[in-house]
Design a protein around this motif. Sequence first.
Motif, PDB file in Angstrom:
ATOM      1  N   GLU A   1       0.892  -1.270  -0.022  1.00  0.00           N
ATOM      2  CA  GLU A   1      -0.056   0.015   0.177  1.00  0.00           C
ATOM      3  C   GLU A   1       1.007   1.319   0.046  1.00  0.00           C
ATOM      4  O   GLU A   1       0.517   2.185  -0.803  1.00  0.00           O
ATOM      5  CB  GLU A   1      -0.886  -0.171   1.321  1.00  0.00           C
ATOM      6  N   GLU A   2       1.922   1.477   0.786  1.00  0.00           N
ATOM      7  CA  GLU A   2       2.757   2.513   0.790  1.00  0.00           C
ATOM      8  C   GLU A   2       3.649   2.621  -0.418  1.00  0.00           C
ATOM      9  O   GLU A   2       3.930   3.760  -0.962  1.00  0.00           O
ATOM     10  CB  GLU A   2       3.690   2.302   2.106  1.00  0.00           C
ATOM     11  N   GLN A   3       3.952   1.516  -1.126  1.00  0.00           N
ATOM     12  CA  GLN A   3       4.566   1.659  -2.362  1.00  0.00           C
ATOM     13  C   GLN A   3       3.751   2.108  -3.379  1.00  0.00           C
ATOM     14  O   GLN A   3       4.170   2.908  -4.383  1.00  0.00           O
ATOM     15  CB  GLN A   3       5.120   0.209  -2.796  1.00  0.00           C
TER      16      GLN A   3
ATOM     17  N   ARG B   1       5.085  10.104  -6.671  1.00  0.00           N
ATOM     18  CA  ARG B   1       6.116  10.530  -7.842  1.00  0.00           C
ATOM     19  C   ARG B   1       5.695  10.865  -9.211  1.00  0.00           C
ATOM     20  O   ARG B   1       6.106  11.863  -9.641  1.00  0.00           O
ATOM     21  CB  ARG B   1       6.878   9.088  -7.903  1.00  0.00           C
ATOM     22  N   THR B   2       4.444  10.331  -9.478  1.00  0.00           N
ATOM     23  CA  THR B   2       3.711  10.572 -10.646  1.00  0.00           C
ATOM     24  C   THR B   2       3.364  12.079 -10.559  1.00  0.00           C
ATOM     25  O   THR B   2       3.422  12.798 -11.765  1.00  0.00           O
ATOM     26  CB  THR B   2       2.732   9.603 -11.082  1.00  0.00           C
TER      27      THR B   2
ATOM     28  N   ASP C   1       6.246  14.562 -10.900  1.00  0.00           N
ATOM     29  CA  ASP C   1       6.792  14.364 -12.267  1.00  0.00           C
ATOM     30  C   ASP C   1       5.953  15.415 -13.157  1.00  0.00           C
ATOM     31  O   ASP C   1       6.413  16.251 -14.031  1.00  0.00           O
ATOM     32  CB  ASP C   1       6.914  13.253 -12.865  1.00  0.00           C
ATOM     33  N   ASP C   2       4.417  15.159 -12.989  1.00  0.00           N
ATOM     34  CA  ASP C   2       3.747  16.063 -13.823  1.00  0.00           C
ATOM     35  C   ASP C   2       3.591  17.410 -13.368  1.00  0.00           C
ATOM     36  O   ASP C   2       3.705  18.264 -14.485  1.00  0.00           O
ATOM     37  CB  ASP C   2       2.085  15.467 -13.607  1.00  0.00           C
ATOM     38  N   LEU C   3       3.894  17.882 -12.181  1.00  0.00           N
ATOM     39  CA  LEU C   3       3.851  19.148 -11.840  1.00  0.00           C
ATOM     40  C   LEU C   3       5.251  19.707 -12.380  1.00  0.00           C
ATOM     41  O   LEU C   3       5.164  20.887 -12.790  1.00  0.00           O
ATOM     42  CB  LEU C   3       3.832  19.270 -10.354  1.00  0.00           C
ATOM     43  N   THR C   4       6.313  19.004 -12.173  1.00  0.00           N
ATOM     44  CA  THR C   4       7.623  19.407 -12.546  1.00  0.00           C
ATOM     45  C   THR C   4       7.532  19.608 -14.227  1.00  0.00           C
ATOM     46  O   THR C   4       8.174  20.712 -14.808  1.00  0.00           O
ATOM     47  CB  THR C   4       8.901  18.526 -12.438  1.00  0.00           C
TER      48      THR C   4
ATOM     49  N   LEU D   1      16.262   4.553 -13.070  1.00  0.00           N
ATOM     50  CA  LEU D   1      15.016   4.992 -12.750  1.00  0.00           C
ATOM     51  C   LEU D   1      14.098   4.882 -14.172  1.00  0.00           C
ATOM     52  O   LEU D   1      13.058   5.674 -14.119  1.00  0.00           O
ATOM     53  CB  LEU D   1      15.309   6.319 -12.433  1.00  0.00           C
ATOM     54  N   THR D   2      14.457   4.334 -15.362  1.00  0.00           N
ATOM     55  CA  THR D   2      13.563   4.750 -16.598  1.00  0.00           C
ATOM     56  C   THR D   2      13.567   3.038 -16.832  1.00  0.00           C
ATOM     57  O   THR D   2      14.411   2.290 -16.652  1.00  0.00           O
ATOM     58  CB  THR D   2      14.353   5.300 -17.714  1.00  0.00           C
ATOM     59  N   ALA D   3      12.440   2.521 -17.481  1.00  0.00           N
ATOM     60  CA  ALA D   3      12.214   1.225 -17.839  1.00  0.00           C
ATOM     61  C   ALA D   3      13.152   1.186 -19.519  1.00  0.00           C
ATOM     62  O   ALA D   3      13.383   2.034 -20.244  1.00  0.00           O
ATOM     63  CB  ALA D   3      11.011   1.101 -18.602  1.00  0.00           C
TER      64      ALA D   3
END
Length: 269
Positions: free
Chosen positions: A81-83, A90-91, A94-97, A123-125
Amino acid sequence: MEYTSGSSSWRRAVGRAVGILRPRRRAGRSLGWSVGVPAIMVAAGVLFTTSANIASGTDLREDRRPQMAQVITEQQARIAEEQATASRLRTEVDDLTGNLAGSDTPIAQARAQAEARRRAAGLTALKGPGLTVRLNDAPASAGNSRPDGATNDDLVVHQQDVQSVVNALWAGGAEAMTIMGVRIISTSAVRCVGNTILLEGQVYSPPFVIKAIGDPSRLHAALDAEPGVRAFQDAVRDYGLGYQVVSESEIVAPAYTGSTDLTHAEVAR
């Protein structure tokens, strides 16, 4: 024995009877021993009584493994749940940034620098050709028979076996790696819990599947050159453990989502 009349005779008789019943101190026996034994017996009685009151008819030595399993299950659910919450946050960041980067030049420059380093940090697929390595415990045989001289430890995959494969694949130039589908990076820790492994707060049972993106031939050579992997291959031959290496045309490694906090590091010598 002759008794005479009178109170003095009766007093002497009673005194002799009491003297017979009274415990006499033996030669060399200390007073502390005479007092200590009753005290120990009293203390033992108090302990037995206290245990009975606490137990209230239950077994104080009851097997706690079912409760422990429930605690582990609850903690795993909490971690999941915390993950999920961390991934959602994080999403949002990233969207705000990304929105700010369209109108703020310093933020756009910092974002571009960060993106350039995200791939190296895992940190990227990523996707590409590579190897799949599968490690497994020895299969259970009929009648619980086992090779001569083999112990239970000889028949299961250990933490050092998984680590040997991981280290060999990194040494062979792996660009990205997963264990049981979970992306790992250079600071990821693999720990044994019995015959299972603990990875990013989750417990996984064998067979353990390790995938690495990179040049398959180099990765193969690195596995064959690793002493720990060679030792595991000997165990495969002697005890029947599972070891399989397959070249893949395309492996997909998701982005790493665990913690990137570094608490300790030192220069390699």
